[in-house]
Design a protein around this motif. Structure first.
Motif, PDB file in Angstrom:
ATOM      1  N   SER A 246     -32.336  -6.943 -32.297  1.00  0.00           N
ATOM      2  CA  SER A 246     -30.750  -6.792 -32.613  1.00  0.00           C
ATOM      3  C   SER A 246     -30.490  -7.444 -33.840  1.00  0.00           C
ATOM      4  O   SER A 246     -29.349  -7.842 -33.946  1.00  0.00           O
ATOM      5  CB  SER A 246     -30.142  -7.077 -31.424  1.00  0.00           C
ATOM      6  N   THR A 250     -24.706  -3.796 -39.466  1.00  0.00           N
ATOM      7  CA  THR A 250     -23.982  -3.086 -40.429  1.00  0.00           C
ATOM      8  C   THR A 250     -24.135  -3.432 -41.850  1.00  0.00           C
ATOM      9  O   THR A 250     -24.015  -2.794 -42.703  1.00  0.00           O
ATOM     10  CB  THR A 250     -22.285  -2.866 -40.256  1.00  0.00           C
ATOM     11  N   LEU A 272     -34.250   3.921 -36.688  1.00  0.00           N
ATOM     12  CA  LEU A 272     -33.029   4.316 -35.842  1.00  0.00           C
ATOM     13  C   LEU A 272     -33.042   5.627 -35.423  1.00  0.00           C
ATOM     14  O   LEU A 272     -32.318   5.788 -34.365  1.00  0.00           O
ATOM     15  CB  LEU A 272     -31.689   3.993 -36.520  1.00  0.00           C
ATOM     16  N   SER A 273     -33.258   6.595 -36.148  1.00  0.00           N
ATOM     17  CA  SER A 273     -33.262   8.178 -36.098  1.00  0.00           C
ATOM     18  C   SER A 273     -34.335   8.769 -35.158  1.00  0.00           C
ATOM     19  O   SER A 273     -34.080   9.653 -34.768  1.00  0.00           O
ATOM     20  CB  SER A 273     -32.665   8.740 -37.031  1.00  0.00           C
ATOM     21  N   LEU A 297     -25.477  10.328 -37.907  1.00  0.00           N
ATOM     22  CA  LEU A 297     -25.208  10.573 -36.231  1.00  0.00           C
ATOM     23  C   LEU A 297     -26.501  10.495 -35.557  1.00  0.00           C
ATOM     24  O   LEU A 297     -26.586   9.836 -34.402  1.00  0.00           O
ATOM     25  CB  LEU A 297     -24.409  11.812 -35.975  1.00  0.00           C
ATOM     26  N   ARG A 298     -27.538  10.955 -36.033  1.00  0.00           N
ATOM     27  CA  ARG A 298     -28.578  10.992 -35.254  1.00  0.00           C
ATOM     28  C   ARG A 298     -29.418   9.535 -35.103  1.00  0.00           C
ATOM     29  O   ARG A 298     -29.768   8.841 -34.146  1.00  0.00           O
ATOM     30  CB  ARG A 298     -29.835  11.776 -35.848  1.00  0.00           C
ATOM     31  N   ALA A 299     -28.993   8.614 -36.139  1.00  0.00           N
ATOM     32  CA  ALA A 299     -29.341   7.103 -36.178  1.00  0.00           C
ATOM     33  C   ALA A 299     -28.255   6.335 -35.182  1.00  0.00           C
ATOM     34  O   ALA A 299     -28.480   5.128 -35.137  1.00  0.00           O
ATOM     35  CB  ALA A 299     -29.210   6.563 -37.426  1.00  0.00           C
ATOM     36  N   ASP A 300     -27.391   6.974 -34.454  1.00  0.00           N
ATOM     37  CA  ASP A 300     -26.614   6.298 -33.569  1.00  0.00           C
ATOM     38  C   ASP A 300     -25.381   5.513 -34.517  1.00  0.00           C
ATOM     39  O   ASP A 300     -25.270   4.267 -33.944  1.00  0.00           O
ATOM     40  CB  ASP A 300     -27.229   5.666 -32.493  1.00  0.00           C
ATOM     41  N   ILE A 301     -25.141   5.945 -35.457  1.00  0.00           N
ATOM     42  CA  ILE A 301     -24.162   5.182 -36.302  1.00  0.00           C
ATOM     43  C   ILE A 301     -22.900   5.823 -36.249  1.00  0.00           C
ATOM     44  O   ILE A 301     -22.759   7.137 -36.191  1.00  0.00           O
ATOM     45  CB  ILE A 301     -24.566   5.101 -37.787  1.00  0.00           C
ATOM     46  N   SER A 302     -21.911   5.241 -35.901  1.00  0.00           N
ATOM     47  CA  SER A 302     -20.353   5.773 -35.919  1.00  0.00           C
ATOM     48  C   SER A 302     -19.960   6.828 -36.916  1.00  0.00           C
ATOM     49  O   SER A 302     -20.654   6.769 -38.109  1.00  0.00           O
ATOM     50  CB  SER A 302     -19.529   4.617 -35.587  1.00  0.00           C
ATOM     51  N   THR A 303     -19.221   7.688 -36.670  1.00  0.00           N
ATOM     52  CA  THR A 303     -18.622   8.652 -37.578  1.00  0.00           C
ATOM     53  C   THR A 303     -18.183   7.938 -38.791  1.00  0.00           C
ATOM     54  O   THR A 303     -18.381   8.150 -39.892  1.00  0.00           O
ATOM     55  CB  THR A 303     -17.964   9.464 -37.143  1.00  0.00           C
TER      56      THR A 303
END
Length: 401
Positions: A246, A250, A272-273, A297-303
């Motif tokens: 972890s 960002t 991540l993706s 988005l696929r990498a679970d990063i906020s919009t």
């Protein structure tokens, strides 16, 4: 040349120096022998007899004659290995007859002097080097780390960075190794950061807030540079370690782009993706805005953060962020202005950390980009500086320093 009768007389002399001379002559004659088999057998028997000589000088002379030869008789060298410490240490350090199994046994049964003798051999296998390091004797560990001719296992180097990285000499030896893996380098960067933070000279020269900013920025840059080198070598372990622990956040993603470490950024997004690094790199290089947004988005990063990263990627395509500080400053400035304009000066809470990072980088990059500009300009122009007349009606008032 010496007659065998004279050799026998020297061998039976009461003078240990003469017997030592005979032992040395016998060793040289045996190694260089090219005569009858019975002569060779007699020389071999004489070497064995010298093993029982009561004088350590005689046995040492025998060892000295055989020490560096690959043709030395193994039984004799093994007997000398069990002799007095001065002889056994010499055998351990120089004899090419010894194999790893012999060295393992000596290391497990020996003391620090024995370990050092083995460590000073011209050639060592990684298995022997690992066993020596596991003795955990400080001087020995440092000596082995400085032996860059010996390849060491990556997991061992990571463990040494974690357990001995607080020692400056060990850090230096580890960082000088070409086989040092990325996770170990990251640990050492963290140790250096801690050491600098606690150094009185450094802490006394800078305000705490500025020192913390400099250390944080330096650590981020080092981490990103390490990641770039690992990505260039197509190694996934470094990024996997960051994700698994972890540590990938960002700030690191932004810093990787701002500093031009695109391969590291691509590796992070790929991890991540779940996409391949090649596909991610292709999208970063020429993908559309919508394709890049889908990747984030696929990498679970906020919009919201994804939009910032996408915009930064688009800026990075037309600027050399790896080497041009002025280009970095321009891109970060443009991104800050776009964020302010988009949100009408009210930055969303989820982007506050991102905005703070960009503002911090903008100041640092502005300072770097400005260095030397006026000096170069002054050297190339003949125009005077136009300064408006001062208004002395309002006295300058500053708070006391």
């Amino acid at each position: 040349m010496i007659e065998y009768s004279e050799f026998v007389r020297l061998s039976r002399s009461h003078d240990s120096d003469e017997r030592g001379h005979a032992a040395h002559l016998a060793a040289l004659a045996f190694l260089d022998h090219d005569g009858p088999a019975d002569e060779h057998a007699a020389l071999y028997a004489s070497l064995i007899n010298f093993l029982d000589d009561p004088s350590v000088k005689v046995r040492a002379a025998l060892a000295y004659g055989l020490l560096h030869s690959e043709q030395a008789p193994r039984p004799i060298m093994m007997a000398l290995l069990q002799d007095s410490p001065i002889i056994s240490r010499a055998i351990l350090q120089y004899s090419p007859i010894l194999i790893d199994a012999d060295l393992f046994n000596a290391i497990r049964k020996g003391d620090a002097a024995i370990w050092l003798s083995v460590a000073q051999r011209a050639q060592l296998s990684s298995r022997v080097a690992t066993l020596l390091i596991e003795r955990d004797e400080p001087g020995l560990v440092l000596h082995m780390l400085r032996r860059t001719d010996i390849s060491l296992d990556a997991s061992l180097l990571v463990r040494l960075a974690a357990t001995h990285g607080v020692e400056a000499k060990v850090r230096g030896a580890l960082l000088a190794r070409p086989d040092l893996p990325g996770p170990a380098r990251l640990i050492l960067v963290q140790r250096v950061t801690e050491a600098l933070r606690e150094t009185r000279l450094v802490a006394g020269a800078l305000a705490p807030e500025r020192l913390e900013r400099l250390l944080r920025n330096g650590s981020d840059t080092a981490l990103s540079a390490i990641g770039e080198a690992e990505a260039y070598l197509r190694k996934r372990e470094f990024v996997q370690t960051l994700v698994g622990s972890s540590q990938l956040n960002t700030r690191i993603l932004l810093h990787a782009l701002v500093t031009g470490h695109v391969m590291f950024f691509a590796s992070c997004i790929a991890e991540l993706s779940g996409a391949t690094r090649e596909k991610v790199f292709t999208l970063l290089e020429g993908g559309s805005r919508s394709a890049l947004s889908a990747l984030m988005l696929r990498a679970d990063i906020s919009t919201a953060l994804g939009k910032v990263l996408v915009q930064l990627v688009l800026h990075a395509r037309i600027a050399d962020l790896a080497d041009d500080t002025a280009a970095r400053h321009f891109v970060v400035t443009a991104l800050i202005e776009e964020l302010i304009a988009e949100y009408d000066g009210v930055i969303p809470e989820e982007l506050e950390e991102t905005f703070a990072y960009l503002s911090e980088q903008n100041i640092a990059l502005a300072r770097k980009a400005a260095r030397g500009v006026m000096r170069v300009f002054a050297a190339t122009t003949h125009l005077p500086m136009l300064v408006p007349p001062s208004d002395n009606s309002l006295p300058l008032q500053l708070p006391a320093a």
